[in-house]
Design a protein around this motif. Structure first.
Motif, short mmCIF file in Angstrom:
data_model
loop_
_atom_site.label_atom_id
_atom_site.label_comp_id
_atom_site.label_asym_id
_atom_site.label_seq_id
_atom_site.Cartn_x
_atom_site.Cartn_y
_atom_site.Cartn_z
N PRO A 56 0.74 -1.33 -0.11
CA PRO A 56 0.03 -0.10 0.10
C PRO A 56 0.83 1.26 0.12
N SER A 57 0.27 2.16 -0.75
CA SER A 57 1.06 3.62 -0.55
C SER A 57 1.24 4.07 0.81
N MET A 58 2.01 5.10 1.13
CA MET A 58 2.23 5.43 2.56
C MET A 58 1.00 6.11 2.99
N LYS A 59 0.30 6.94 2.19
CA LYS A 59 -1.00 7.57 2.43
C LYS A 59 -2.16 6.61 2.78
N GLU A 60 -2.25 5.35 2.09
CA GLU A 60 -3.27 4.34 2.51
C GLU A 60 -2.60 3.75 3.95
N ALA A 61 -1.42 3.52 4.08
CA ALA A 61 -0.96 2.71 5.17
C ALA A 61 -1.18 3.29 6.46
N MET A 62 -1.03 4.78 6.52
CA MET A 62 -0.99 5.57 7.67
C MET A 62 -2.48 5.77 7.98
N PRO A 63 -2.98 5.99 9.34
CA PRO A 63 -4.07 6.05 9.79
C PRO A 63 -4.82 7.66 9.41
N ALA A 64 -6.11 7.80 9.36
CA ALA A 64 -6.58 8.87 8.82
C ALA A 64 -5.96 10.05 9.73
N VAL A 65 -5.79 10.99 9.18
CA VAL A 65 -5.29 12.21 9.90
C VAL A 65 -6.29 13.03 10.21
N ASP A 66 -6.33 13.41 11.57
CA ASP A 66 -7.10 14.46 12.46
C ASP A 66 -6.44 15.82 12.19
N MET A 67 -7.28 16.63 11.36
CA MET A 67 -6.88 17.99 11.02
C MET A 67 -6.61 18.76 12.17
N GLN A 68 -7.16 18.29 13.45
CA GLN A 68 -7.10 19.12 14.49
C GLN A 68 -5.46 18.84 15.12
N ASP A 69 -5.09 17.56 14.87
CA ASP A 69 -3.88 17.04 15.43
C ASP A 69 -2.98 16.31 14.19
N PRO A 70 -2.61 16.86 13.33
CA PRO A 70 -2.01 16.32 12.12
C PRO A 70 -0.69 15.68 12.49
N LEU A 71 -0.37 14.60 11.87
CA LEU A 71 0.93 13.78 12.30
C LEU A 71 2.16 14.57 11.78
N LYS A 72 3.06 14.31 12.33
CA LYS A 72 4.47 14.98 11.98
C LYS A 72 5.44 13.81 12.17
N HIS A 73 6.73 14.06 11.16
CA HIS A 73 7.64 13.16 11.35
C HIS A 73 8.74 13.33 12.37
N LEU A 74 9.12 11.98 13.06
CA LEU A 74 10.08 12.39 14.25
C LEU A 74 11.24 11.18 13.65
N THR A 75 12.43 11.84 13.55
CA THR A 75 13.55 10.92 12.87
C THR A 75 14.42 10.80 14.18
N ILE A 76 14.92 9.44 14.43
CA ILE A 76 15.97 9.18 15.66
C ILE A 76 16.80 8.23 15.16
N GLN A 77 18.00 8.00 15.56
CA GLN A 77 18.88 6.96 15.09
C GLN A 77 19.04 6.19 16.44
N ILE A 78 19.09 4.78 16.21
CA ILE A 78 19.29 3.96 17.39
C ILE A 78 19.95 2.86 16.81
N PRO A 79 20.87 1.91 17.75
CA PRO A 79 21.50 0.97 17.19
C PRO A 79 20.76 -0.18 16.41
N ALA A 80 21.33 -0.64 15.52
CA ALA A 80 20.58 -1.53 14.38
C ALA A 80 20.02 -2.55 15.28
N SER A 81 20.67 -3.13 16.31
CA SER A 81 20.46 -4.42 17.01
C SER A 81 19.23 -4.05 17.96
N LEU A 82 19.01 -2.63 18.24
CA LEU A 82 17.89 -2.60 19.02
C LEU A 82 16.61 -2.12 18.32
N ARG A 83 17.03 -1.65 17.05
CA ARG A 83 15.73 -1.48 15.97
C ARG A 83 15.13 -2.94 15.44
#
Length: 73
Positions: free
Chosen positions: A19-46
């Motif tokens: 599915p496309s990213m848009k289809e895979a993501m939950p419906a967006v609440d326009m009052q509280d839209p989704l934002k990206h959060l990027t972090i780096q963690i060890p590969a083994s922990l991931r």
């Protein structure tokens, strides 16, 4: 005449259309839209996180979101 498949092609698993990213993501609440959060963690922990999430029928996103909510309460 049809070209013959080589051994690698004949053994490769068939790809199903993801599915496309848009289809895979939950419906967006326009009052509280989704934002990206990027972090780096060890590969083994991931890898452990992904396994843990799958074993519980969750996505990594759901696990991380719940962990953040629990941490800031």
């Amino acid at each position: 005449m049809k070209p013959k498949k080589d051994l690698a092609q004949s053994m490769a698993p068939r790809k199903t259309e993801a599915p496309s990213m848009k289809e895979a993501m939950p419906a967006v609440d326009m009052q509280d839209p989704l934002k990206h959060l990027t972090i780096q963690i060890p590969a083994s922990l991931r890898n452990e996180l992904k396994i843990w999430a799958v074993q519980r029928g969750m996505t990594v996103r759901e696990v991380v979101e719940q962990a953040i909510r629990d941490a800031i309460k």
